[in-house]
Write a protein that holds these residues in place. Sequence first.
Motif, mmCIF file in Angstrom:
data_model
loop_
_atom_site.group_PDB
_atom_site.id
_atom_site.type_symbol
_atom_site.label_atom_id
_atom_site.label_comp_id
_atom_site.label_asym_id
_atom_site.label_seq_id
_atom_site.Cartn_x
_atom_site.Cartn_y
_atom_site.Cartn_z
ATOM 1 N N TYR A 85 -1.448 -1.980 10.673
ATOM 2 C CA TYR A 85 -1.099 -1.131 11.814
ATOM 3 C C TYR A 85 0.394 -1.206 12.170
ATOM 4 O O TYR A 85 1.058 -0.171 12.301
ATOM 5 N N PHE A 102 -2.093 6.944 13.666
ATOM 6 C CA PHE A 102 -2.819 6.090 12.713
ATOM 7 C C PHE A 102 -4.309 6.424 12.714
ATOM 8 O O PHE A 102 -4.918 6.626 11.664
ATOM 9 N N HIS A 117 6.235 5.320 10.086
ATOM 10 C CA HIS A 117 5.973 6.708 10.496
ATOM 11 C C HIS A 117 6.533 6.911 11.892
ATOM 12 O O HIS A 117 5.864 6.657 12.885
ATOM 13 N N GLN A 127 -3.958 6.648 3.414
ATOM 14 C CA GLN A 127 -3.583 6.024 4.682
ATOM 15 C C GLN A 127 -2.175 5.461 4.575
ATOM 16 O O GLN A 127 -1.551 5.132 5.592
ATOM 17 N N GLU A 128 -1.654 5.389 3.360
ATOM 18 C CA GLU A 128 -0.332 4.836 3.056
ATOM 19 C C GLU A 128 -0.303 3.322 3.287
ATOM 20 O O GLU A 128 -0.005 2.560 2.380
ATOM 21 N N THR A 129 -0.598 2.869 4.506
ATOM 22 C CA THR A 129 -0.800 1.443 4.748
ATOM 23 C C THR A 129 -1.862 1.256 5.821
ATOM 24 O O THR A 129 -1.907 2.010 6.789
ATOM 25 N N TYR A 130 -2.716 0.226 5.621
ATOM 26 C CA TYR A 130 -3.779 -0.081 6.594
ATOM 27 C C TYR A 130 -3.291 -1.123 7.590
ATOM 28 O O TYR A 130 -4.025 -1.516 8.487
ATOM 29 N N CYS A 181 8.435 10.157 7.260
ATOM 30 C CA CYS A 181 7.968 8.910 6.662
ATOM 31 C C CYS A 181 9.136 8.270 5.897
ATOM 32 O O CYS A 181 9.742 8.908 5.038
ATOM 33 N N TYR A 203 2.453 0.492 9.646
ATOM 34 C CA TYR A 203 2.262 1.937 9.747
ATOM 35 C C TYR A 203 3.171 2.519 10.831
ATOM 36 O O TYR A 203 3.852 3.522 10.612
ATOM 37 N N LYS A 204 3.195 1.818 11.967
ATOM 38 C CA LYS A 204 4.015 2.304 13.092
ATOM 39 C C LYS A 204 5.496 2.308 12.703
ATOM 40 O O LYS A 204 6.235 3.214 13.057
ATOM 41 N N GLU A 229 -3.132 -5.039 1.712
ATOM 42 C CA GLU A 229 -3.331 -3.610 1.476
ATOM 43 C C GLU A 229 -4.595 -3.345 0.655
ATOM 44 O O GLU A 229 -5.375 -2.443 0.961
ATOM 45 N N SER A 253 -3.524 3.856 -0.974
ATOM 46 C CA SER A 253 -2.475 3.158 -0.234
ATOM 47 C C SER A 253 -1.195 3.211 -1.049
ATOM 48 O O SER A 253 -1.256 3.260 -2.271
#
Length: 463
Positions: free
Chosen positions: A194, A209, A201, A189-192, A89, A197-198, A241, A231
Amino acid sequence: MYFIDEKYIETLLQDDKLHDEQFQLDAISKASEAKGLTLEESAALLNIDSPEVLNELFITAKKVKEIIYGNRLVLFAPLYFTNHCVNNCLYCAFRKDNHDLKRKTLSLDEIEEEARILVHQGQKRILLVAGEHPKISTVDFIGKAIERIYKIDFNGNNIRRLNVNVAPLNLEDFKKLKSYGIGTYQCFQETYHYETYKKMHIEGPKTDFEWRLFAMDRAIQSGIDDVGIGSLFGLTDYKFETLGLLSHAFYLETKFGTGPHTISVPRLEPALNAPAAMNPPYLVNDISFKKIIAVIRLAVPYTGIILSTRESAELRSDLFSVGVSQISAGSRTAPGSYKETRDSSDEHTHEQFQLGDHRSLDEVVRDCTALGYMPSFCTACYRSNRTGDRFMELAKSANIGKICVPNAMATFKEYLNDFASSETKDIAYEFFEKEINRLEGNIRNKAGQMIERVDNGERDVYL
Ligand code: SF4
């Protein structure tokens, strides 16, 4: 994407109506009934710019927090048992490609030693935390660690609630985790968002996800009543967020009849060799951060809001006033660092992120009472089977204070009698007397009886 409707959230964020001050003021007045808000109303409050309306928001958030949680602040400490991780991450020092981090995994004896130090400080709640590693942070190892920690006893003082923040598990492993007697299962979720997130991570099981997004469904289906979401603010636009977090909370409430037990609001902090943490793409300033917490308090009034020691002592004191109900204190984020005191440069090569508040538990307790907040080490609900929807029912009824006030006072008196420094006692005993004198009727009698039992040497007195 599933229950996170990005298009709808984007529409809300672009909706001019939600910048209208009258609409915002109407939402605030509705929120003052402590019955919650819709996603649309929450979006409107996140759009507040006018200082007057913002002030109205903060005053109302304080009022709603006091209706449900009074002036209580629940205290806990994290215990990291490994900084090995197979994920990568971009905001975390534990990421696998950070070769400057000094890796450490605690043995069960070392975990017990760390927990014993926390018990001797007066902590009653621990959050067990670990990087994700298929051979190290296994559910069986976590189970053994939990067993060792719950066995520690120091003159009747012990860890009475053990929450866990580890990578998402499958249903069978969640059932095992439940069987070890955990309190809350936490997973952020760290970030919602998408696409963000990609981007953040890039390697390892955490790239999935969906697997992470439905972790709480599996946890609740396994029988774990209390779940904690969160988050990492700073990875994407804070308004998006916050609405993502609330969408998750509303989804759990609709599907399982009970929302999350807690919501955590970590903000990106510098971390060794973590590119996203060094240059946060969407830095959240202090006033926006305060707004986020106030909006969450009003949108989901019965959910605990957790604030960690990522933030400075000064800012934390200010944020207590707009809805925070649980705080970590005296924290360390490197495995083994309650025992091994390292200098800050060495600590930096072991820790997950840089801390903002370095005060000891005793200093935090002292400062809280000086500000008029009641430090609570209460763990009664979870041990009286008042969890999940049963806790929510209680929180939604006006009766919660009748249980929480005496319980908080009994745990605080226990801390004062067994652990507090003389400086803390000087401030806290006066505060305590004032708090007792504020009580009336049954609650006063009940609190008085419980405090007398603690003063007579009984420990772990609760309703
Ligand atoms: S955030 Fe968690 S999963 Fe990601 S690298 Fe850090 S410890 Fe590992």
